[in-house]
Structure formats: structure tokens, C-alpha cells
Write a protein that holds these residues in place. Structure first.
Motif, PDB file in Angstrom:
ATOM      1  N   PRO A 151       3.757  22.835  -4.807  1.00  0.00           N
ATOM      2  CA  PRO A 151       2.373  22.340  -4.737  1.00  0.00           C
ATOM      3  C   PRO A 151       2.238  21.183  -3.754  1.00  0.00           C
ATOM      4  CG  PRO A 151       3.214  22.329  -7.006  1.00  0.00           C
ATOM      5  CD  PRO A 151       4.364  22.656  -6.107  1.00  0.00           C
ATOM      6  N   ASN A 152       1.148  21.184  -3.008  1.00  0.00           N
ATOM      7  CA  ASN A 152       0.824  20.046  -2.147  1.00  0.00           C
ATOM      8  C   ASN A 152       0.005  19.055  -2.956  1.00  0.00           C
ATOM      9  OD1 ASN A 152       1.926  21.191   0.140  1.00  0.00           O
ATOM     10  ND2 ASN A 152      -0.022  21.970   0.906  1.00  0.00           N
ATOM     11  N   THR A 153       0.100  17.802  -2.602  1.00  0.00           N
ATOM     12  CA  THR A 153      -0.805  16.838  -3.217  1.00  0.00           C
ATOM     13  C   THR A 153      -2.170  17.069  -2.598  1.00  0.00           C
ATOM     14  OG1 THR A 153      -0.135  15.253  -1.555  1.00  0.00           O
ATOM     15  CG2 THR A 153       0.956  15.098  -3.688  1.00  0.00           C
ATOM     16  N   PRO A 154      -3.260  16.840  -3.372  1.00  0.00           N
ATOM     17  CA  PRO A 154      -4.590  17.071  -2.793  1.00  0.00           C
ATOM     18  C   PRO A 154      -4.751  16.270  -1.504  1.00  0.00           C
ATOM     19  CG  PRO A 154      -4.744  16.631  -5.138  1.00  0.00           C
ATOM     20  CD  PRO A 154      -3.318  16.379  -4.743  1.00  0.00           C
ATOM     21  N   ASP A 155      -5.246  16.912  -0.482  1.00  0.00           N
ATOM     22  CA  ASP A 155      -5.352  16.268   0.821  1.00  0.00           C
ATOM     23  C   ASP A 155      -6.622  16.762   1.489  1.00  0.00           C
ATOM     24  OD1 ASP A 155      -5.051  15.219   3.341  1.00  0.00           O
ATOM     25  OD2 ASP A 155      -3.024  15.987   3.637  1.00  0.00           O
ATOM     26  N   THR A 156      -7.452  15.859   1.894  1.00  0.00           N
ATOM     27  CA  THR A 156      -8.689  16.259   2.554  1.00  0.00           C
ATOM     28  C   THR A 156      -8.629  15.999   4.052  1.00  0.00           C
ATOM     29  OG1 THR A 156      -9.635  14.115   2.051  1.00  0.00           O
ATOM     30  CG2 THR A 156     -10.106  15.916   0.500  1.00  0.00           C
ATOM     31  N   THR A 157      -7.417  15.779   4.565  1.00  0.00           N
ATOM     32  CA  THR A 157      -7.258  15.572   6.001  1.00  0.00           C
ATOM     33  C   THR A 157      -7.751  16.810   6.745  1.00  0.00           C
ATOM     34  OG1 THR A 157      -5.253  14.312   5.546  1.00  0.00           O
ATOM     35  CG2 THR A 157      -5.629  14.984   7.825  1.00  0.00           C
ATOM     36  N   PRO A 158      -8.703  16.630   7.644  1.00  0.00           N
ATOM     37  CA  PRO A 158      -9.189  17.817   8.365  1.00  0.00           C
ATOM     38  C   PRO A 158      -8.111  18.369   9.287  1.00  0.00           C
ATOM     39  CG  PRO A 158     -10.227  15.817   9.201  1.00  0.00           C
ATOM     40  CD  PRO A 158      -9.370  15.413   8.048  1.00  0.00           C
ATOM     41  N   LYS A 159      -8.156  19.673   9.452  1.00  0.00           N
ATOM     42  CA  LYS A 159      -7.239  20.327  10.378  1.00  0.00           C
ATOM     43  C   LYS A 159      -7.994  20.620  11.658  1.00  0.00           C
ATOM     44  CE  LYS A 159      -4.367  22.588   6.995  1.00  0.00           C
ATOM     45  NZ  LYS A 159      -3.749  23.824   6.614  1.00  0.00           N
ATOM     46  N   ILE A 160      -7.258  20.684  12.710  1.00  0.00           N
ATOM     47  CA  ILE A 160      -7.839  20.990  14.006  1.00  0.00           C
ATOM     48  C   ILE A 160      -7.732  22.494  14.226  1.00  0.00           C
ATOM     49  CG2 ILE A 160      -7.523  20.681  16.485  1.00  0.00           C
ATOM     50  CD1 ILE A 160      -6.304  17.883  15.699  1.00  0.00           C
ATOM     51  N   TYR A 161      -8.823  23.086  14.708  1.00  0.00           N
ATOM     52  CA  TYR A 161      -8.765  24.511  15.031  1.00  0.00           C
ATOM     53  C   TYR A 161      -7.904  24.679  16.270  1.00  0.00           C
ATOM     54  CZ  TYR A 161      -9.935  29.312  15.615  1.00  0.00           C
ATOM     55  OH  TYR A 161      -9.839  30.673  15.721  1.00  0.00           O
ATOM     56  N   ASP A 162      -6.868  25.492  16.152  1.00  0.00           N
ATOM     57  CA  ASP A 162      -5.854  25.603  17.192  1.00  0.00           C
ATOM     58  C   ASP A 162      -6.141  26.738  18.159  1.00  0.00           C
ATOM     59  OD1 ASP A 162      -3.404  25.211  18.531  1.00  0.00           O
ATOM     60  OD2 ASP A 162      -2.389  26.592  17.198  1.00  0.00           O
ATOM     61  N   ARG A 163      -6.032  27.963  17.679  1.00  0.00           N
ATOM     62  CA  ARG A 163      -6.163  29.103  18.584  1.00  0.00           C
ATOM     63  C   ARG A 163      -6.269  30.393  17.787  1.00  0.00           C
ATOM     64  NH1 ARG A 163      -0.097  28.968  20.927  1.00  0.00           N
ATOM     65  NH2 ARG A 163      -0.375  26.800  20.552  1.00  0.00           N
ATOM     66  N   GLU A 164      -6.578  31.437  18.516  1.00  0.00           N
ATOM     67  CA  GLU A 164      -6.557  32.778  17.952  1.00  0.00           C
ATOM     68  C   GLU A 164      -5.358  33.492  18.547  1.00  0.00           C
ATOM     69  OE1 GLU A 164     -10.474  34.305  18.839  1.00  0.00           O
ATOM     70  OE2 GLU A 164     -11.175  33.491  16.954  1.00  0.00           O
ATOM     71  N   MET A 165      -4.793  34.381  17.728  1.00  0.00           N
ATOM     72  CA  MET A 165      -3.645  35.158  18.172  1.00  0.00           C
ATOM     73  C   MET A 165      -3.929  36.626  17.912  1.00  0.00           C
ATOM     74  SD  MET A 165      -0.592  32.734  16.793  1.00  0.00           S
ATOM     75  CE  MET A 165       0.669  33.421  17.846  1.00  0.00           C
ATOM     76  N   VAL A 166      -3.244  37.475  18.644  1.00  0.00           N
ATOM     77  CA  VAL A 166      -3.351  38.911  18.439  1.00  0.00           C
ATOM     78  C   VAL A 166      -1.939  39.453  18.245  1.00  0.00           C
ATOM     79  CG1 VAL A 166      -3.328  39.458  20.923  1.00  0.00           C
ATOM     80  CG2 VAL A 166      -4.396  41.050  19.315  1.00  0.00           C
ATOM     81  N   ARG A 167      -1.802  40.393  17.310  1.00  0.00           N
ATOM     82  CA  ARG A 167      -0.511  41.041  17.051  1.00  0.00           C
ATOM     83  C   ARG A 167      -0.732  42.544  16.998  1.00  0.00           C
ATOM     84  NH1 ARG A 167       2.252  37.325  18.440  1.00  0.00           N
ATOM     85  NH2 ARG A 167       3.050  35.702  17.105  1.00  0.00           N
ATOM     86  N   GLY A 168       0.240  43.268  17.529  1.00  0.00           N
ATOM     87  CA  GLY A 168       0.184  44.724  17.495  1.00  0.00           C
ATOM     88  C   GLY A 168       1.304  45.282  16.640  1.00  0.00           C
ATOM     89  N   PHE A 224       6.148  40.732  15.682  1.00  0.00           N
ATOM     90  CA  PHE A 224       5.466  41.853  16.320  1.00  0.00           C
ATOM     91  C   PHE A 224       5.051  41.475  17.741  1.00  0.00           C
ATOM     92  CE2 PHE A 224       4.420  42.044  11.717  1.00  0.00           C
ATOM     93  CZ  PHE A 224       5.116  43.190  11.425  1.00  0.00           C
ATOM     94  N   VAL A 225       4.714  42.488  18.531  1.00  0.00           N
ATOM     95  CA  VAL A 225       4.176  42.279  19.872  1.00  0.00           C
ATOM     96  C   VAL A 225       2.900  41.450  19.764  1.00  0.00           C
ATOM     97  CG1 VAL A 225       3.065  43.472  21.810  1.00  0.00           C
ATOM     98  CG2 VAL A 225       5.129  44.440  20.780  1.00  0.00           C
ATOM     99  N   GLY A 226       2.692  40.553  20.712  1.00  0.00           N
ATOM    100  CA  GLY A 226       1.433  39.810  20.736  1.00  0.00           C
ATOM    101  C   GLY A 226       1.607  38.376  21.147  1.00  0.00           C
ATOM    102  N   GLY A 227       0.518  37.636  21.060  1.00  0.00           N
ATOM    103  CA  GLY A 227       0.562  36.234  21.443  1.00  0.00           C
ATOM    104  C   GLY A 227      -0.785  35.576  21.317  1.00  0.00           C
ATOM    105  N   SER A 228      -0.908  34.420  21.936  1.00  0.00           N
ATOM    106  CA  SER A 228      -2.141  33.633  21.881  1.00  0.00           C
ATOM    107  C   SER A 228      -3.213  34.261  22.749  1.00  0.00           C
ATOM    108  CB  SER A 228      -1.885  32.212  22.368  1.00  0.00           C
ATOM    109  OG  SER A 228      -0.971  31.572  21.525  1.00  0.00           O
ATOM    110  N   VAL A 229      -4.453  34.122  22.301  1.00  0.00           N
ATOM    111  CA  VAL A 229      -5.603  34.597  23.057  1.00  0.00           C
ATOM    112  C   VAL A 229      -6.218  33.384  23.737  1.00  0.00           C
ATOM    113  CG1 VAL A 229      -7.834  35.744  22.929  1.00  0.00           C
ATOM    114  CG2 VAL A 229      -5.985  36.438  21.389  1.00  0.00           C
ATOM    115  N   ILE A 230      -6.262  33.410  25.043  1.00  0.00           N
ATOM    116  CA  ILE A 230      -6.808  32.298  25.815  1.00  0.00           C
ATOM    117  C   ILE A 230      -8.290  32.563  26.058  1.00  0.00           C
ATOM    118  CG2 ILE A 230      -6.535  30.951  27.942  1.00  0.00           C
ATOM    119  CD1 ILE A 230      -3.976  31.140  26.147  1.00  0.00           C
ATOM    120  N   GLY A 231      -9.101  31.521  25.918  1.00  0.00           N
ATOM    121  CA  GLY A 231     -10.519  31.670  26.241  1.00  0.00           C
ATOM    122  C   GLY A 231     -11.415  31.364  25.074  1.00  0.00           C
ATOM    123  N   SER A 232     -12.602  31.936  25.110  1.00  0.00           N
ATOM    124  CA  SER A 232     -13.647  31.582  24.141  1.00  0.00           C
ATOM    125  C   SER A 232     -13.265  31.980  22.720  1.00  0.00           C
ATOM    126  CB  SER A 232     -14.961  32.248  24.531  1.00  0.00           C
ATOM    127  OG  SER A 232     -14.810  33.646  24.513  1.00  0.00           O
TER     128      SER A 232
END
Length: 186
Positions: free
Chosen positions: A15-32, A58-66
């Protein structure tokens, strides 16, 4: 910026202790989930320079862009990654999405971020299935295997030897495939 709260348990189940630290949106990834004509799934082993050294994914990686990436962009990125990582040239009509999107967390330089992984089923034809895979050392890949769903399940287990363990960012995908085997049916 998108934010969310920490999950209630760590990846190891403690269990994690309750934490309201916001997370930063990192990226989208695609896997095949690349399936050959024998119904086996392609997994590739990461090299020494990776945080997931010796683990398989699996095959795939980070999606660059919007963000969020449009489906056509995800398919295009998956085609690019497959060619870069394995030399297999895919066609868009071989690629179909699964309806589940997976989230992931990562910590880098003390900052926790999160993102999403979009997963596609890729069915190879006879010619592609017979093609010898050449994993790209520049992509930090050192080996590949064709595995059955049950072998993939064994790689997902905690008891899997260090040299045969699926990478943490692929564990949710493997669990989903095991509980939904119809996704792999031809």
C-alpha cells in the motif's frame, strides 16, 4: 495539463500512503501484439542500456506529437516502430485496435509521470511470418522470440527468471490478453 492521484498500491502490491501529489502527463505509447501464422506472439529482449535490461516487451514505442494521438497516427507510429525494431514492413490493414487502453506510471529524476498505452493486434501474412527477424541493436534490442500465450503467461509471473520476465509496462497488456484469449484468435 492533465493530473491524477497516485494509485493506492505500488507495483509490488504494497500500500502507498495517501498522496495527492499531482503527476505530470508524460506521453502516449503504442504497442503491437504481432502474431505469426502459427499463432505465436513476437517479444523482444531489451539490452543492457535499458531500464528494463534483459526484460521482454512487444513491438512499439512512444508516440511523438499531439495528445491524444489520433488512431491513424498510432497505426503509422506502430508501422514505423515495427520497421525500425524488427525490419518487418507492416500494412495498415493488418493492424486492428483492442478496445482497452492501459495506463502506466514512471519515475524519472524524482518526478512521477503517467501516460497511456494503445495496443493493436497485428497479424502477419505467410511471407512476413517466414521472414527472419533482425532486432535493431541501435534500438537497444538484443534478441527476440515467438511465444505462445501460455509462455507469455509464464513470463508475466513473479516466478519468471530474470532473463525471461516481461517488462513492467507490458504486464497489464499480458494480463488482459490472458483473460481475453479471443483477442488472439484468428
Amino acid at each position: 495539463a492533465m493530473e491524477r492521484k497516485h494509485r493506492t498500491t505500488a507495483q509490488d502490491g504494497t500500500p502507498n500512503t495517501p498522496d495527492t501529489t499531482p503527476k505530470i502527463y508524460d506521453r502516449e505509447m503504442v504497442r503491437g501484439i504481432v502474431i505469426n501464422t502459427e499463432g505465436k506472439i513476437l517479444v523482444m529482449q531489451k539490452g543492457e542500456k535499458s531500464k528494463t535490461a534483459h526484460m521482454w516487451e512487444f513491438v512499439g514505442g512512444s508516440v511523438i506529437g499531439s495528445i491524444p494521438a489520433k488512431p491513424a497516427k498510432l497505426v503509422k507510429e506502430l508501422i514505423r516502430e515495427a520497421k525500425e525494431e524488427t525490419t518487418i514492413v507492416l500494412k495498415a490493414e493488418q493492424i486492428s485496435p483492442i478496445e482497452q487502453t492501459f495506463d502506466y506510471d514512471r519515475v524519472h529524476n524524482g518526478i512521477t509521470s503517467f501516460g497511456f498505452v494503445y495496443v493493436y493486434i497485428v497479424r502477419l501474412d505467410e511471407t512476413q511470418s517466414a521472414q527472419r527477424i533482425k532486432v535493431n541493436k541501435r534500438e537497444n534490442l538484443v534478441d527476440y522470440r515467438w511465444v505462445t500465450i501460455s509462455e507469455l503467461g509464464e513470463m508475466h509471473q513473479e516466478r519468471a527468471g530474470d532473463m525471461m520476465r516481461i517488462s513492467p509496462n507490458s504486464e497489464k497488456i499480458v494480463a488482459h490478453l490472458i483473460t481475453n484469449p479471443q483477442l488472439l484468435a484468428a
